[in-house]
Design an enzyme around this catalytic site. Structure first.
Site, PDB file in Angstrom:
ATOM      1  N   THR A 175       0.828  -1.211   0.000  1.00 46.13           N
ATOM      2  CA  THR A 175       0.000   0.000   0.000  1.00 46.13           C
ATOM      3  C   THR A 175       0.860   1.259   0.000  1.00 46.13           C
ATOM      4  O   THR A 175       1.945   1.253   0.566  1.00 46.13           O
ATOM      5  CB  THR A 175      -0.827  -0.030   1.297  1.00 46.13           C
ATOM      6  OG1 THR A 175      -1.652  -1.170   1.245  1.00 46.13           O
ATOM      7  CG2 THR A 175      -1.646   1.209   1.509  1.00 46.13           C
TER       8      THR A 175
ATOM      9  N   THR B 247       1.260   0.333   5.880  1.00 41.64           N
ATOM     10  CA  THR B 247       1.363  -0.494   4.673  1.00 41.64           C
ATOM     11  C   THR B 247       1.811  -1.889   5.092  1.00 41.64           C
ATOM     12  O   THR B 247       2.492  -2.034   6.113  1.00 41.64           O
ATOM     13  CB  THR B 247       2.375   0.129   3.686  1.00 41.64           C
ATOM     14  OG1 THR B 247       2.565  -0.765   2.586  1.00 41.64           O
ATOM     15  CG2 THR B 247       3.731   0.391   4.330  1.00 41.64           C
ATOM     16  N   GLY B 248       1.435  -2.907   4.329  1.00 39.94           N
ATOM     17  CA  GLY B 248       1.854  -4.267   4.682  1.00 39.94           C
ATOM     18  C   GLY B 248       0.672  -5.219   4.689  1.00 39.94           C
ATOM     19  O   GLY B 248      -0.311  -5.008   3.971  1.00 39.94           O
ATOM     20  N   HIS B 249       0.764  -6.245   5.487  1.00 41.98           N
ATOM     21  CA  HIS B 249      -0.229  -7.319   5.478  1.00 41.98           C
ATOM     22  C   HIS B 249      -1.521  -6.886   6.177  1.00 41.98           C
ATOM     23  O   HIS B 249      -1.575  -6.782   7.406  1.00 41.98           O
ATOM     24  CB  HIS B 249       0.354  -8.561   6.151  1.00 41.98           C
ATOM     25  CG  HIS B 249      -0.541  -9.755   6.057  1.00 41.98           C
ATOM     26  ND1 HIS B 249      -1.030 -10.413   7.161  1.00 41.98           N
ATOM     27  CD2 HIS B 249      -1.062 -10.388   4.979  1.00 41.98           C
ATOM     28  CE1 HIS B 249      -1.799 -11.420   6.765  1.00 41.98           C
ATOM     29  NE2 HIS B 249      -1.822 -11.429   5.451  1.00 41.98           N
ATOM     30  N   GLY B 250      -2.564  -6.643   5.378  1.00 40.64           N
ATOM     31  CA  GLY B 250      -3.787  -6.032   5.889  1.00 40.64           C
ATOM     32  C   GLY B 250      -4.472  -6.801   6.989  1.00 40.64           C
ATOM     33  O   GLY B 250      -4.955  -6.222   7.971  1.00 40.64           O
TER      34      GLY B 250
ATOM     35  N   ASP C  91      -6.897  -3.348   5.455  1.00 38.93           N
ATOM     36  CA  ASP C  91      -6.737  -2.341   6.512  1.00 38.93           C
ATOM     37  C   ASP C  91      -6.799  -0.908   6.000  1.00 38.93           C
ATOM     38  O   ASP C  91      -7.151   0.017   6.744  1.00 38.93           O
ATOM     39  CB  ASP C  91      -5.368  -2.534   7.182  1.00 38.93           C
ATOM     40  CG  ASP C  91      -4.241  -2.396   6.143  1.00 38.93           C
ATOM     41  OD1 ASP C  91      -4.242  -3.174   5.159  1.00 38.93           O
ATOM     42  OD2 ASP C  91      -3.388  -1.514   6.295  1.00 38.93           O
TER      43      ASP C  91
HETATM   44  N1  GLY Z   1      -2.235  -3.144   3.304  1.00 39.33           N
HETATM   45  C1  GLY Z   1      -2.857  -3.585   2.138  1.00 39.33           C
HETATM   46  C2  GLY Z   1      -3.737  -4.711   2.308  1.00 39.33           C
HETATM   47  O1  GLY Z   1      -3.351  -5.735   2.847  1.00 39.33           O
HETATM   48  O2  GLY Z   1      -4.858  -4.613   1.931  1.00 39.33           O
END
Ligand code: GLY
Length: 318
Positions: free
Chosen positions: A178, A229-232, A209
């Site tokens: 993101t 940013t990263g794993h939502g 997220d």
């Molecule tokens: N941060 C982006 C997503 O996992 O949707």
């Protein structure tokens, strides 16, 4: 007050070949945004324009070049928030719209609502004269390739997106690049904008997220602003943006320490990786990521300060 803008171009397992494109794009974004602030413009305009430049750039996971869901569709989402009155706009499940961040701003400014999603969000965008591009216009060859690779790994039983385990750590780090921007303007107003295509191979209708306040985005003039940013799935379960701000507000620590400590704690507890950029109400910046890489940049006087690898701080004239 000296205005400050910081931008991030996504946390993830960014390969060497993708580094130059990310760095060029992040520098382009910061130059566009800082000009607005230096001319006396608002933090809100600066973060929106900085993010719009990344939405146009296929090196970033949003707008043109966004990740694809399992149907091969680029479903994009975004949020924007201003810290003076805690006003915000969020959108999700948009498709064929180049600038989700600007649709989010319209939700904030033109409706009595905060969050609109799906086909009604598409209708809202149309009503605000956003161009709905021909179907598939945001889809790039690289995004198609990433989806093919994802499907191949799934066929081998390596589905790692939704439930990371210790064994999955590396794959989770590759996801969710993101983009976002945080600014404080001459009047001390803070604004945050975050925009994404989510993660490759997401189930159609999956929401991450990024459009959720307190997870992907938060701004409060009394504390600061954060874009993550990263794993939502990990970030939203941890309320990452809000926890970073609470570190500043309740523990009285610096932006850098709050950002770093909170992300480390999150990754230690939940495994998924993330990055964040933070500005507190005094204008101090925080940057940290637990993924392999995250492109980031801000300016100080006539210097552009940026990096993409852990611990790296590069400088050049603005
Ligand atoms: N941060 C982006 C997503 O996992 O949707």
């Amino acid at each position: 007050m000296q205005p400050i803008l910081i931008v991030q171009g996504g946390a993830g397992d960014i390969t060497d070949s993708r580094v130059p494109g990310k760095l060029t794009g992040i520098k382009n974004s910061i130059r566009i945004g800082i000009k607005i602030l230096e001319n006396g413009g608002s933090a809100l305009d600066a973060v929106e324009q900085a993010v719009r430049s990344m939405e146009l750039d296929e090196n970033f996971n949003t707008g043109y070049g966004a990740c694809l869901n399992t149907d091969g569709v680029a479903e994009v989402e975004a949020s924007i928030m201003e810290g003076k009155n805690l006003k915000a706009g969020c959108v999700t499940l948009l498709h064929d719209i180049m600038h989700p961040i600007s649709v989010a701003r319209k939700v904030m400014e033109k409706t009595n609502h905060t969050f609109i999603g799906g086909e009604q969000a598409m209708n809202f965008a149309r009503s605000q004269n956003f161009e709905v591009l021909p179907q598939g216009s945001l889809v790039t060859e690289n995004a198609k390739l990433a989806l093919e690779e994802f499907k191949e790994s799934q066929a081998k039983g390596l589905d790692t997106i939704f439930s990371p385990t210790e064994l999955d750590k590396k794959s989770v780090g590759e996801l969710g690049e993101t983009v976002g921007a945080v600014a404080i303007d001459v009047n001390g107003n803070i604004a945050v904008a975050t925009s994404t295509g989510g993660i490759t191979g997401k189930i159609p209708g999956r929401i991450g997220d990024t459009p959720i306040l307190g997870c992907g985005t938060y701004a409060d003039n009394e504390i600061g602003g954060v874009s993550t940013t990263g794993h939502g799935e990990t970030i939203m379960r941890y309320n990452l943006a809000q926890r970073i701000l609470q570190g500043i507000a309740l523990k009285g620590v610096s932006s850098q320490k709050a950002t770093e400590d909170t992300i480390k704690e999150m990754t230690q507890r939940l495994i998924g990786t993330a990055g964040a950029i933070t500005i507190d109400k005094k204008g101090d910046v925080g940057i940290y990521f637990s993924s392999k890489r995250m492109a980031w940049a801000y300016t100080q006087g006539n210097q552009l300060i940026y990096g993409i690898n852990p611990g790296e701080i590069l400088k050049e004239d603005l």
